[in-house]
Design a protein around this motif. Structure first.
Motif, PDB file in Angstrom:
ATOM      1  N   PHE A  61       0.866  -1.175   0.000  1.00  0.00           N
ATOM      2  CA  PHE A  61       0.000   0.000   0.000  1.00  0.00           C
ATOM      3  C   PHE A  61       0.904   1.227   0.000  1.00  0.00           C
ATOM      4  O   PHE A  61       1.964   1.232   0.628  1.00  0.00           O
ATOM      5  CB  PHE A  61      -0.981   0.000   1.181  1.00  0.00           C
ATOM      6  N   THR A  62       0.511   2.265  -0.731  1.00  0.00           N
ATOM      7  CA  THR A  62       1.460   3.349  -0.950  1.00  0.00           C
ATOM      8  C   THR A  62       0.793   4.688  -1.183  1.00  0.00           C
ATOM      9  O   THR A  62      -0.287   4.775  -1.771  1.00  0.00           O
ATOM     10  CB  THR A  62       2.379   3.029  -2.152  1.00  0.00           C
ATOM     11  N   MET A  63       1.473   5.730  -0.699  1.00  0.00           N
ATOM     12  CA  MET A  63       1.132   7.107  -1.029  1.00  0.00           C
ATOM     13  C   MET A  63       2.206   7.713  -1.938  1.00  0.00           C
ATOM     14  O   MET A  63       2.227   8.917  -2.169  1.00  0.00           O
ATOM     15  CB  MET A  63       1.016   7.951   0.248  1.00  0.00           C
ATOM     16  N   ALA A  64       3.110   6.892  -2.456  1.00  0.00           N
ATOM     17  CA  ALA A  64       4.275   7.377  -3.205  1.00  0.00           C
ATOM     18  C   ALA A  64       3.871   8.161  -4.449  1.00  0.00           C
ATOM     19  O   ALA A  64       2.841   7.875  -5.070  1.00  0.00           O
ATOM     20  CB  ALA A  64       5.159   6.210  -3.602  1.00  0.00           C
ATOM     21  N   ARG A  65       4.732   9.124  -4.813  1.00  0.00           N
ATOM     22  CA  ARG A  65       4.490   9.917  -6.021  1.00  0.00           C
ATOM     23  C   ARG A  65       5.744  10.144  -6.858  1.00  0.00           C
ATOM     24  O   ARG A  65       5.644  10.571  -8.010  1.00  0.00           O
ATOM     25  CB  ARG A  65       3.868  11.270  -5.659  1.00  0.00           C
ATOM     26  N   VAL A  70       7.071   5.300  -8.799  1.00  0.00           N
ATOM     27  CA  VAL A  70       5.856   4.872  -9.497  1.00  0.00           C
ATOM     28  C   VAL A  70       6.206   3.874 -10.604  1.00  0.00           C
ATOM     29  O   VAL A  70       5.515   2.854 -10.773  1.00  0.00           O
ATOM     30  CB  VAL A  70       5.102   6.093 -10.069  1.00  0.00           C
ATOM     31  N   LYS A  71       7.281   4.137 -11.332  1.00  0.00           N
ATOM     32  CA  LYS A  71       7.696   3.214 -12.398  1.00  0.00           C
ATOM     33  C   LYS A  71       8.066   1.846 -11.823  1.00  0.00           C
ATOM     34  O   LYS A  71       7.679   0.799 -12.368  1.00  0.00           O
ATOM     35  CB  LYS A  71       8.882   3.799 -13.162  1.00  0.00           C
ATOM     36  N   LYS A  72       8.808   1.835 -10.720  1.00  0.00           N
ATOM     37  CA  LYS A  72       9.192   0.561 -10.103  1.00  0.00           C
ATOM     38  C   LYS A  72       7.960  -0.181  -9.594  1.00  0.00           C
ATOM     39  O   LYS A  72       7.852  -1.406  -9.746  1.00  0.00           O
ATOM     40  CB  LYS A  72      10.169   0.822  -8.955  1.00  0.00           C
ATOM     41  N   LEU A  73       7.023   0.554  -9.024  1.00  0.00           N
ATOM     42  CA  LEU A  73       5.776  -0.065  -8.560  1.00  0.00           C
ATOM     43  C   LEU A  73       4.985  -0.654  -9.732  1.00  0.00           C
ATOM     44  O   LEU A  73       4.392  -1.729  -9.624  1.00  0.00           O
ATOM     45  CB  LEU A  73       4.930   0.962  -7.811  1.00  0.00           C
ATOM     46  N   GLN A  74       4.979   0.052 -10.850  1.00  0.00           N
ATOM     47  CA  GLN A  74       4.267  -0.446 -12.030  1.00  0.00           C
ATOM     48  C   GLN A  74       4.879  -1.751 -12.526  1.00  0.00           C
ATOM     49  O   GLN A  74       4.154  -2.665 -12.940  1.00  0.00           O
ATOM     50  CB  GLN A  74       4.279   0.613 -13.133  1.00  0.00           C
TER      51      GLN A  74
END
Length: 290
Positions: A61-65, A70-74
């Motif tokens: 779960f994340t609030m990252a921006r 975001v690219k790594k999460l994708q």
């Protein structure tokens, strides 16, 4: 039965202008609520997440921006990791992506134009009715006050765009200025939770001097249930579950969505919201998508 091991990636401070404490508070409350649901929660910041070569948890779960985060999460999400909010939804909330997604869903938004900051026509301003324009960086969220700026004249608007170009901001969204009440809202898809209020009545806004432009709240009557429906449709359009945003309500009760964010602070309602947020995250982690 072993606990569900999950990772929380909280937001870097620079992505929480004037809301560092509020963003941290809702994230901490959500993590605590997830632990009460039986999860084993590990927490890291965005920079720590980038430094990890192998992410062991398959639920995040994340609030990252940060764009690199975001690219790594994708990449992880594409490989099967379950992430809330979806990293693709987070990217969809970048300003121009969001505007295009809402237009495609026929969500009421201000009349706007997307322009290149170092190659635009002055005539774009002639197409926008009203007294002044809002100019917003197109490639990301607002990090600095100048990333969302009111221009009272064409000359002022041109100077703002030139300043964006000097800051290597490639494009911008120019929107008509709408007269009406500013209403802020928070919601959690898949639940009945929805909260709205007038931020200027409670000294709650990232940049207080916007009130001098928008004017004090006059509390025009409007259909709050319709706002809830449209806000939920907006969140679905960009693909996020935990969301918030802003709308301008006109004298006739009509409204336009002027902003939509992935996982905002929920500051005036976080104690109630955290439980709803945690349950939706847990549901996404434990129930297969149909």
């Amino acid at each position: 039965m072993s606990e569900l091991k999950i990772l929380g990636v909280h937001r870097n401070k620079k992505f929480s202008p004037n809301h560092i404490g509020n963003d941290g508070a809702i994230f901490s409350l959500t993590a605590a609520a997830l632990e009460q649901l039986g999860c084993e929660v590990s927490i890291c910041c965005e920079d720590e997440f980038l430094a990890v070569s192998e992410v062991k948890q398959h639920h995040i779960f994340t609030m990252a921006r940060q764009k690199e985060v975001v690219k790594k999460l994708q990449e992880l999400e594409s490989s099967g990791t379950v992430i809330v909010n979806s990293a693709f939804g987070i990217e969809n909330c970048f300003r121009i992506n969001m505007h295009n997604a809402l237009l495609a869903r026929q969500v009421p938004v201000p009349h706007s134009f997307i322009v290149n900051t170092d190659d635009f026509s002055d005539t774009v301003f002639d197409e926008l009715n009203g007294k002044g324009f809002w100019i917003k960086r197109g490639d990301f969220h607002a990090i600095h006050k100048e990333d969302v700026t009111f221009a009272g004249s064409v000359a002022e608007g041109k100077e703002i765009l030139k300043e964006y170009a000097l800051r290597d901001i490639p494009d911008a969204l120019i929107s008509q200025h709408l007269v009406g009440d500013l209403v802020k809202f928070y919601g959690v898809r898949g639940t009945d939770f929805f909260f709205w209020f007038y931020p200027y009545d409670h000294n709650h806004h990232k940049y207080a001097d916007y009130e001098n432009i928008n004017g004090k709240s006059l509390h025009f009557a409007f259909d709050a249930d319709e706002l809830k429906r449209v806000a939920g449709s907006s969140a679905a359009a960009v693909g996020v579950d935990i969301y918030g945003g802003d709308a301008i309500v006109g004298r006739d009760g009509s409204f336009h969505i002027i902003d939509l964010n992935d996982w905002p602070s929920f500051a005036p309602c976080r104690e109630e919201a955290a439980g709803h947020i945690a349950r939706v995250i847990y549901q996404r982690f434990t129930q297969p998508i149909k």
